[in-house]
Design an enzyme around this catalytic site. Sequence first.
Site, PDB file in Angstrom:
ATOM      1  N   GLN A  10       0.879  -1.112   0.039  1.00 41.40           N
ATOM      2  CA  GLN A  10      -0.062  -0.062   0.035  1.00 41.40           C
ATOM      3  C   GLN A  10       0.781   1.324   0.222  1.00 41.40           C
ATOM      4  O   GLN A  10       0.739   2.286  -0.862  1.00 41.40           O
ATOM      5  CB  GLN A  10      -0.671  -0.024   1.237  1.00 41.40           C
ATOM      6  N   ILE A  51      12.694 -10.470   1.059  1.00 47.31           N
ATOM      7  CA  ILE A  51      13.727 -10.138   1.782  1.00 47.31           C
ATOM      8  C   ILE A  51      14.498 -11.024   2.974  1.00 47.31           C
ATOM      9  O   ILE A  51      15.378 -10.815   3.597  1.00 47.31           O
ATOM     10  CB  ILE A  51      13.176  -8.770   2.530  1.00 47.31           C
ATOM     11  N   TYR A 140       2.139  -7.414  15.420  1.00 48.24           N
ATOM     12  CA  TYR A 140       2.573  -6.180  14.643  1.00 48.24           C
ATOM     13  C   TYR A 140       2.901  -5.076  15.539  1.00 48.24           C
ATOM     14  O   TYR A 140       4.169  -4.530  15.213  1.00 48.24           O
ATOM     15  CB  TYR A 140       1.382  -5.762  13.841  1.00 48.24           C
ATOM     16  N   LYS A 144       7.061  -3.652  16.047  1.00 43.01           N
ATOM     17  CA  LYS A 144       7.137  -2.385  15.527  1.00 43.01           C
ATOM     18  C   LYS A 144       7.791  -1.504  16.811  1.00 43.01           C
ATOM     19  O   LYS A 144       8.772  -0.737  16.653  1.00 43.01           O
ATOM     20  CB  LYS A 144       5.823  -1.336  15.313  1.00 43.01           C
TER      21      LYS A 144
HETATM   22  C1  VAH Z   1      -2.770  -1.714  10.136  1.00 42.79           C
HETATM   23  N1  VAH Z   1      -2.562  -0.103   8.483  1.00 42.79           N
HETATM   24  O1  VAH Z   1      -3.883  -1.522  10.371  1.00 42.79           O
HETATM   25  C2  VAH Z   1      -2.031  -0.749   9.688  1.00 42.79           C
HETATM   26  C3  VAH Z   1      -1.329   0.417  10.544  1.00 42.79           C
HETATM   27  C4  VAH Z   1      -2.167   2.051  12.309  1.00 42.79           C
HETATM   28  C5  VAH Z   1      -2.476   0.866  11.467  1.00 42.79           C
HETATM   29  O2  VAH Z   1      -0.191   0.112  11.195  1.00 42.79           O
HETATM   30  O3  VAH Z   1      -1.905  -2.781  10.566  1.00 42.79           O
END
Ligand code: VAH
Length: 313
Positions: A10, A51, A140, A144
């Site tokens: 995206q 990667i 996620y 991060k």
């Molecule tokens: C998600 N679009 O929804 C990403 C983003 C803050 C949202 O990190 O995982």
Amino acid sequence: KILVIGAAGQLGSELTKSLSDLYGGEQVIATDLNESARSKFDYCKFEVLDIMDKEAARKLVKSENVKQIYHLAAVLSATGEKNPLFAWDLNMDSLLFVLEIAKEFKLDKVYWPSSIAVFGPNTPKVNTPQYCVKEPNTVYGISKQAGERWCEYYFQKFNVDVRSLRYPGLIGYKSLPGGGTTDYAVDIYHKALAGEKFNCFLREDSYLPMMYMPDAIKATLDLMHAPTDTVKIRSSYNLSSMSFAPKEIYQSILKHIPDFQIEYKPDFRQAIADSWPDSIDDSHATKDWGWQPEYDLDKMTEDILKNLPNYKF
Ligand code: VAH
């Protein structure tokens, strides 16, 4: 040369175009996992690259004399919850590898996106500060948060000039909704234009920090072009432009498509959205490198409804 990893995603598909417009297509190498992505990149070089295949990536950096890497490949929040260990492996291992490459080949700069997903349920929700409690409860978000620590470590210990932004939910019309919790705000425009009722997977009052893709691209390039000594934060900068809830984006579309219907059916992604802030304080980005957004909700809706119908995916 500039190497873009995950160029067909995206963010990648729009950032790669902006980089090519700025530096010339012959200076940009777009890479993605799938050969099918090649057709999207007729304006720059394209190479298939997984990667996780470190030798292939090293060879490419060497042979193409790469000086900057934009590492955009990652598993997003919703998809990550379905495959936690894979998401952790891909998101973390690939970043560490890119940081090692940057150190070994003394690259000029590295860009790596973080996200508001680094914030968790006990983070202050309104005007979330740059420095605060961060206990993310999605894979996620955990990846991060850890990635930000590694970026700051490689800058401090090895002088790798890696820069990062905590993106809000990004909305663009040039890619289909992916595995993101904020992707309802991409899909809603497609459904409105198709004359279909929209099933929203979040509650109508679920506020989230959001940003129109042109603003995200502008912020990324502003940060990457800022003089090194002005980039004071080497974990990742808070970044924001607007916050809205599904009911507000629905109202914004109704102004153009009056018979558009919506219904709210929260699913597992509601818990992810509830763990994130409602709004973000990005005063450090403004102070350090002059960040200023351009788009609000209605301006974004007008631009998307004008451009989406004639965009060829
Ligand atoms: C998600 N679009 O929804 C990403 C983003 C803050 C949202 O990190 O995982």
